[in-house]
Design a protein around this motif. Sequence first.
Motif, PDB file in Angstrom:
ATOM      1  N   LEU A  12       0.625  -1.107   0.167  1.00 13.30           N
ATOM      2  CA  LEU A  12      -0.154   0.026  -0.227  1.00 13.30           C
ATOM      3  C   LEU A  12       0.759   1.434  -0.150  1.00 13.30           C
ATOM      4  O   LEU A  12       1.994   1.459   0.620  1.00 13.30           O
ATOM      5  CB  LEU A  12      -1.098   0.084   1.290  1.00 13.30           C
ATOM      6  CG  LEU A  12      -1.874  -1.071   1.288  1.00 13.30           C
ATOM      7  CD1 LEU A  12      -2.948  -0.943   2.518  1.00 13.30           C
ATOM      8  CD2 LEU A  12      -2.688  -1.103   0.143  1.00 13.30           C
ATOM      9  N   TYR A  13       0.272   2.261  -0.785  1.00 11.05           N
ATOM     10  CA  TYR A  13       1.044   3.716  -0.948  1.00 11.05           C
ATOM     11  C   TYR A  13       0.189   4.678  -0.356  1.00 11.05           C
ATOM     12  O   TYR A  13      -1.222   4.452  -0.553  1.00 11.05           O
ATOM     13  CB  TYR A  13       1.692   3.773  -2.221  1.00 11.05           C
ATOM     14  CG  TYR A  13       2.538   2.776  -2.849  1.00 11.05           C
ATOM     15  CD1 TYR A  13       3.976   3.038  -2.857  1.00 11.05           C
ATOM     16  CD2 TYR A  13       2.218   1.733  -3.410  1.00 11.05           C
ATOM     17  CE1 TYR A  13       4.816   2.149  -3.124  1.00 11.05           C
ATOM     18  CE2 TYR A  13       3.089   0.900  -4.057  1.00 11.05           C
ATOM     19  CZ  TYR A  13       4.420   0.840  -3.632  1.00 11.05           C
ATOM     20  OH  TYR A  13       5.202  -0.027  -4.167  1.00 11.05           O
ATOM     21  N   ASP A  14       0.653   5.590   0.213  1.00 11.38           N
ATOM     22  CA  ASP A  14      -0.063   6.752   0.848  1.00 11.38           C
ATOM     23  C   ASP A  14      -0.861   7.886  -0.070  1.00 11.38           C
ATOM     24  O   ASP A  14      -1.374   8.409   0.333  1.00 11.38           O
ATOM     25  CB  ASP A  14       0.600   7.281   1.986  1.00 11.38           C
ATOM     26  CG  ASP A  14       0.919   6.284   3.082  1.00 11.38           C
ATOM     27  OD1 ASP A  14       0.036   5.066   3.160  1.00 11.38           O
ATOM     28  OD2 ASP A  14       1.679   6.707   3.815  1.00 11.38           O
ATOM     29  N   ASP A  15       0.068   7.784  -1.361  1.00 10.41           N
ATOM     30  CA  ASP A  15      -0.395   8.898  -2.214  1.00 10.41           C
ATOM     31  C   ASP A  15      -0.346   8.383  -3.629  1.00 10.41           C
ATOM     32  O   ASP A  15       0.383   7.361  -3.844  1.00 10.41           O
ATOM     33  CB  ASP A  15       0.659  10.090  -2.062  1.00 10.41           C
ATOM     34  CG  ASP A  15      -0.093  11.276  -2.456  1.00 10.41           C
ATOM     35  OD1 ASP A  15      -0.937  11.961  -1.887  1.00 10.41           O
ATOM     36  OD2 ASP A  15       0.680  12.025  -3.344  1.00 10.41           O
ATOM     37  N   GLU A  16      -0.864   9.238  -4.560  1.00 10.53           N
ATOM     38  CA  GLU A  16      -0.897   8.689  -6.110  1.00 10.53           C
ATOM     39  C   GLU A  16       0.575   8.831  -6.632  1.00 10.53           C
ATOM     40  O   GLU A  16       0.820   8.116  -7.588  1.00 10.53           O
ATOM     41  CB  GLU A  16      -2.018   9.332  -6.910  1.00 10.53           C
ATOM     42  CG  GLU A  16      -1.853  10.927  -7.152  1.00 10.53           C
ATOM     43  CD  GLU A  16      -2.793  11.733  -6.157  1.00 10.53           C
ATOM     44  OE1 GLU A  16      -2.574  11.487  -5.073  1.00 10.53           O
ATOM     45  OE2 GLU A  16      -3.220  12.561  -6.671  1.00 10.53           O
ATOM     46  N   VAL A  17       1.170   9.929  -6.198  1.00 10.65           N
ATOM     47  CA  VAL A  17       2.595  10.053  -6.834  1.00 10.65           C
ATOM     48  C   VAL A  17       3.703   9.145  -6.667  1.00 10.65           C
ATOM     49  O   VAL A  17       4.077   8.590  -7.541  1.00 10.65           O
ATOM     50  CB  VAL A  17       3.213  11.308  -6.317  1.00 10.65           C
ATOM     51  CG1 VAL A  17       4.325  11.858  -6.918  1.00 10.65           C
ATOM     52  CG2 VAL A  17       2.296  12.638  -6.687  1.00 10.65           C
ATOM     53  N   PRO A  18       3.768   8.484  -5.276  1.00 10.27           N
ATOM     54  CA  PRO A  18       4.571   7.284  -5.045  1.00 10.27           C
ATOM     55  C   PRO A  18       3.870   6.252  -5.759  1.00 10.27           C
ATOM     56  O   PRO A  18       4.734   5.240  -6.354  1.00 10.27           O
ATOM     57  CB  PRO A  18       4.609   7.124  -3.548  1.00 10.27           C
ATOM     58  CG  PRO A  18       3.723   8.005  -2.942  1.00 10.27           C
ATOM     59  CD  PRO A  18       3.226   9.009  -4.195  1.00 10.27           C
ATOM     60  N   LEU A  19       2.592   6.214  -6.103  1.00 18.72           N
ATOM     61  CA  LEU A  19       2.012   4.938  -6.761  1.00 18.72           C
ATOM     62  C   LEU A  19       2.558   4.788  -8.023  1.00 18.72           C
ATOM     63  O   LEU A  19       2.968   3.698  -8.796  1.00 18.72           O
ATOM     64  CB  LEU A  19       0.649   4.933  -6.627  1.00 18.72           C
ATOM     65  CG  LEU A  19       0.073   3.951  -7.406  1.00 18.72           C
ATOM     66  CD1 LEU A  19      -0.335   2.538  -6.812  1.00 18.72           C
ATOM     67  CD2 LEU A  19      -1.356   4.283  -7.994  1.00 18.72           C
ATOM     68  N   LEU A  20       2.300   6.068  -8.553  1.00 21.22           N
ATOM     69  CA  LEU A  20       2.876   6.128 -10.154  1.00 21.22           C
ATOM     70  C   LEU A  20       4.317   5.912 -10.322  1.00 21.22           C
ATOM     71  O   LEU A  20       4.720   5.153 -11.309  1.00 21.22           O
ATOM     72  CB  LEU A  20       2.558   7.503 -10.721  1.00 21.22           C
ATOM     73  CG  LEU A  20       1.068   7.758 -10.790  1.00 21.22           C
ATOM     74  CD1 LEU A  20       0.698   9.228 -10.997  1.00 21.22           C
ATOM     75  CD2 LEU A  20       0.569   7.128 -12.187  1.00 21.22           C
ATOM     76  N   ARG A  21       5.092   6.370  -9.394  1.00 14.00           N
ATOM     77  CA  ARG A  21       6.557   6.017  -9.642  1.00 14.00           C
ATOM     78  C   ARG A  21       6.987   4.616  -9.323  1.00 14.00           C
ATOM     79  O   ARG A  21       7.627   4.118 -10.250  1.00 14.00           O
ATOM     80  CB  ARG A  21       7.244   6.825  -8.403  1.00 14.00           C
ATOM     81  CG  ARG A  21       7.432   8.478  -8.754  1.00 14.00           C
ATOM     82  CD  ARG A  21       8.677   9.100  -7.713  1.00 14.00           C
ATOM     83  NE  ARG A  21       8.572  10.507  -8.063  1.00 14.00           N
ATOM     84  CZ  ARG A  21       8.334  11.222  -7.046  1.00 14.00           C
ATOM     85  NH1 ARG A  21       8.230  10.842  -5.763  1.00 14.00           N
ATOM     86  NH2 ARG A  21       8.325  12.600  -7.187  1.00 14.00           N
ATOM     87  N   ALA A  22       6.162   3.900  -8.414  1.00 14.52           N
ATOM     88  CA  ALA A  22       6.402   2.493  -8.365  1.00 14.52           C
ATOM     89  C   ALA A  22       6.030   1.692  -9.452  1.00 14.52           C
ATOM     90  O   ALA A  22       6.647   0.864  -9.782  1.00 14.52           O
ATOM     91  CB  ALA A  22       5.522   2.162  -6.995  1.00 14.52           C
ATOM     92  N   VAL A  23       4.702   2.278  -9.854  1.00 12.00           N
ATOM     93  CA  VAL A  23       4.489   1.162 -11.225  1.00 12.00           C
ATOM     94  C   VAL A  23       5.503   1.643 -12.318  1.00 12.00           C
ATOM     95  O   VAL A  23       5.737   0.716 -12.824  1.00 12.00           O
ATOM     96  CB  VAL A  23       2.773   1.730 -11.557  1.00 12.00           C
ATOM     97  CG1 VAL A  23       2.556   1.335 -13.022  1.00 12.00           C
ATOM     98  CG2 VAL A  23       1.831   1.621 -10.655  1.00 12.00           C
ATOM     99  N   SER A  24       5.840   2.870 -12.420  1.00  9.88           N
ATOM    100  CA  SER A  24       7.015   3.013 -13.575  1.00  9.88           C
ATOM    101  C   SER A  24       8.197   2.069 -13.226  1.00  9.88           C
ATOM    102  O   SER A  24       8.810   1.294 -14.287  1.00  9.88           O
ATOM    103  CB  SER A  24       7.389   4.394 -13.461  1.00  9.88           C
ATOM    104  OG  SER A  24       6.272   5.193 -13.806  1.00  9.88           O
ATOM    105  N   ALA A  25       8.662   2.072 -11.951  1.00  6.16           N
ATOM    106  CA  ALA A  25       9.807   1.323 -11.487  1.00  6.16           C
ATOM    107  C   ALA A  25       9.526  -0.155 -11.847  1.00  6.16           C
ATOM    108  O   ALA A  25      10.509  -0.950 -12.248  1.00  6.16           O
ATOM    109  CB  ALA A  25       9.916   1.320  -9.961  1.00  6.16           C
ATOM    110  N   ALA A  26       8.100  -0.841 -11.399  1.00  3.19           N
ATOM    111  CA  ALA A  26       7.961  -2.180 -11.565  1.00  3.19           C
ATOM    112  C   ALA A  26       7.983  -2.356 -13.207  1.00  3.19           C
ATOM    113  O   ALA A  26       8.332  -3.472 -13.419  1.00  3.19           O
ATOM    114  CB  ALA A  26       6.633  -2.402 -10.964  1.00  3.19           C
TER     115      ALA A  26
END
Lengths: 176, 494, 476
Positions: A12-26
Amino acid sequence: MKVYNKEILYGLYDDEVPLLRAVSAAQKSHLDIWDVFSPFPVHGLDPILGLEESRLHQAGFIFGMTGTATALGFMSWAFLKDWPIIFGNKPYWPLPSFIPVTFELTVLFASVGMVITFYTICGMGPGVKNPTLHDRITDDKFCIAFDVSGASAAEVEKYQSFFAKTGASEVTTKRI
Amino acid sequence: MRHNHFTFEAKQKNVFIGMMVIGLISLIWSYFDNTVPNHTRFWTNFLHNAAFFTGIGFAATFLIAAKITAYSGWHTVFKRLWEAYSLFLLVGLGLMGVVLVGVWGNLHHLYHWADVKAVAGDPILKGKASFLNKYWYTLATFGFVGVWYFFAQKFRKLSIEQDNASLDTRYPIYLTAKKWGAGFMPIAGFTSVAVIWQWLMSLDAHWYSTMYGWYTIASWVVSMIAITILMLIYLKSLGYYPQVSKEHLHDLGKYLFAFSIFWTYLWFSQYMLIWYANVGEETVYFRIRMGEFPILFYGNLVLNFVLPFLILIRNDTKRKTGSLGFIAAIVLFGHWIDFFQMAKIGPYKSALEHHAAAGHGASHGEATHGAVVADPHAATTAPKAAVHTEETAKTGHATPAPADAHVAHEAHEGLTVASDAHATPAKVDVMEPDNYFHYNPDLTPGFAFPGFLEIGTMLGFAGLFLFFVFGQLTKASLVPTNDPYLEETLHHHV
Amino acid sequence: MSARVSPLREPLILGNKNYHQITEDICAPTERAPSRQWIIGFMIAVAGLGLYLFSVIWTVWNGIGSWNLNRTIGWGWDITNFVWWVGIGHAGTLISAILLLLRQKWRTGVNRAAEAMTIFAVICAGQFPIIHMGRVWMAIFIFPYPNTRGPLWPNFNSPLFWDVFAISTYFTVSLLFWYTGLVPDFATVRDRATGWRRKLYDNLAFGWTGSAKHWQRWEALSLVLAGISTPLVLSVHTIVSFDFATSVIPGWHTTIFPPYFVAGAIFSGFAMVQTLMLVVRKLFKLEDYITLQHVESMNKVIVLTGTIVGVAYLTELFIAWYSGYIYEQFAFYNRAMGIYWWSYFGMMLCNVLSPQIFWVKKYRRDLWVTFFMSIFINIGMWFERFVIIATTLARDYLPSSWSYYSPSWVEIGLFVGSLGLFFTCFLIFARIAPVVAIAEIKSILKTMGDQYTGVNALNKKHDDHDLHTEDAHGHH
């Protein structure tokens, strides 16, 4: 309750910005994301995730045209073939009079058709209960999930370290 | 921004001047084309284009005001275009001034109500005389359009002031513009319909429709959007407006689509209600257009509804310059045709009627109109009378020599429509539903469809419009550099 | 979505909210025990509903004779109420559909309640023509179905028949649009609930999980539904206007009716939204989400549509004179100077003159002024329909049949009672469903929250560039 019979590892992430970064990284490290969940539509997610554009509107167009044909065809048949009557000194085939109902049926068919299609392809509907990963996903948490059914320890470890690196606030495994 | 200053190149100037020369020649030529009396071809061409292009100026002013009031930001990048169009109102005032001079000097027979003799024998026109007169026409043309121009230049001035303002003063300037914008909305709402009634609806002096004003405004707005799209595509091809992205064009495409549908909606509502009620005073308008000018009647719908609907319903066609530019050009021409059918048919009919009346000594047309009014119980027979009037007039024109006998024959038949004025007149009862779609097309070039002179005149007015607009574009930066919405418009995503 | 926001825009979410706080605030009314005000309001509404049911039963039992309609005036309060309610029902779809297409972000605060209002208003509206039939069990005759009366079809030329399709399509599409928007929010409530409430919301949420693909389809669906609802909402009141433009007095009509009815519908719909939202924000403590900015925006729409309606009234009046057609002239002379002159002046006063007060910013942002104006406008719009129906019918072509009409207690009971029906539905809705669209509010938080935009945020903005959602587009 629908059962996938899958072992899901999610973070789980707390905000959409880290989520987007994580998805890109994945995507960059070729991790196979099972699904992403969020409390509201996150803009810019679809292209990173590689989701194709929805074709719902095309279905809607076809449903709409069916409605147009149904309305025009039926009224024309009734007034030309089945029971021709002159009303109010209008022609047998009073096209302007047919426009309103034709329009309404176009809209009706398009919307009802699209909504039914939407719920069907999403596997949702009255009485359907799909398994959820975490109660806060519909509140304020953004979730990336991996399918780890039958995955080796090394693979799971890879996912774990990915979550740690991208700043997931909570990482859990759940069988759904 | 490198390309933020527009240069009006000599080549462009020459092209526009060339267009104006073509226009002038066409106008002069049409002045001497007297197949339809009273130089009607010349005057209708002039009015048609003057009203069309002035209206684009009005539509631009109106949209500027609406956009400011509604906190719109996405269009800011190209708002200088609209400002340039809006200032064309001043030229439009001059152009309509020419028509006005004609009204005062009895130089033309555009307006049936301006014919003192005709009004004297016509109770309906007499009833309208306190509105349909030279004074009101002058007020609408100079007064109302003058007010529009006043607002247009106010918006322009404030917009340019903003460019040079400091960070602290640009907000107050914007807020001032917002007050003017909000103020313009009701003023535009009330005055525009009055102007349209005077300029265009009164061409069919007996006819009336409450929808007419809004319908015409919708036509102006669509034309304005279409011109904006074409202009942006052209200016981008020259390297200007790199900031205008596909997103902006997409939104303009949506506007073109939405307003085309809205125009069709108004068209249908007006047509349907008149068709349904079958009140002769009103149906005559569409009967003439459907029966005698089918090219204009159906062409109007195909160009302004069918084609834009089919082409713009997809998303990708709104994002490609090729398809968007193509449909914008079609729609622009389509609405020019819409104004053509508004401006041409009434004066054409009344010129023929006038001529026929003058030729026979007795005024058949006016007498018929008189009869309609004098007998209030004639409401149901009105369509017959009205159709008859037009038929009488037409026959009178087509065969000037034996007109008397012919007219008498037609009059005797009452409700007949000759399928061919010269050949054996086939009796067709147009009130029979089966004969509803019966045509008796009139194919006079320049009236039933645009001839070369009309296209030439259009080029002339378009050249004038573009010459003016390009001139205005040089006077300020293309993208407003200090607008509070600049950030939004530069990062616009549909 | 444009991520950069002009500093001129005022925030639409106050109180420095985060996502979780939004969930807490909006779900709260569905989770706590009903407040005393709600219970009192609900009891009054149910009493009204009782009156409605009583009047309906009375009408059906005794027949339409229990109304004061007569041969000349065959449509009275019933059809007036019908149009009034349909008109009110227009703001919901307008706010959700047209304002969505126009990217007006302030719609997110009020769209949910406005859509609900649409549904309930259309429910109220649809009943009046049916009750008016008298023999309500014959209502199926209005649909074209194969029947035992020979192949006899309804008259497709009749605007009343078109209206059957318009209203039922409008109701269906609005319901689908509204419910599809509600599904993710029901899921939010579900995931917070326990016990029987969990079961209830489990059913209501249709199995929503929040998957990225579902969101994508959900957005696509919302956009297309918005796209087709926009002409739909125009068509519905257009067809209602055809009822009068073609049928009320044969031959009498005015072509501006369609767009002018639509403008009037939006006008009255927004007035009703104001009435409801002012109560809701107070009752459920949602002042941070339904802000003065929302109220002001709606007041601007009200003054705009009120003025459009005003242009239309004057156009009609002018063209009636201009036409030189004595029947047309008489119809309008009769409206202003005839027996029902008071309803014409009531209409002009409430619809055209009084909303002009909203040119003053102070009044646009004044809650009491707004509340009274919203009621006033709804009265005015009721008068408008009464003018069109009763005044016109009372003076038809034949002076010997001229008549006057005033309602019986049954008709008054039906009208007052339908308000009870409406408010009963609305109050139940407000208890069960989130009255503000949670997911949509969250999606504008980063652009319209008061910590991100407006005066408070201006200085802060340059410091924490990281919060800026431009990251979302991957520019970093």
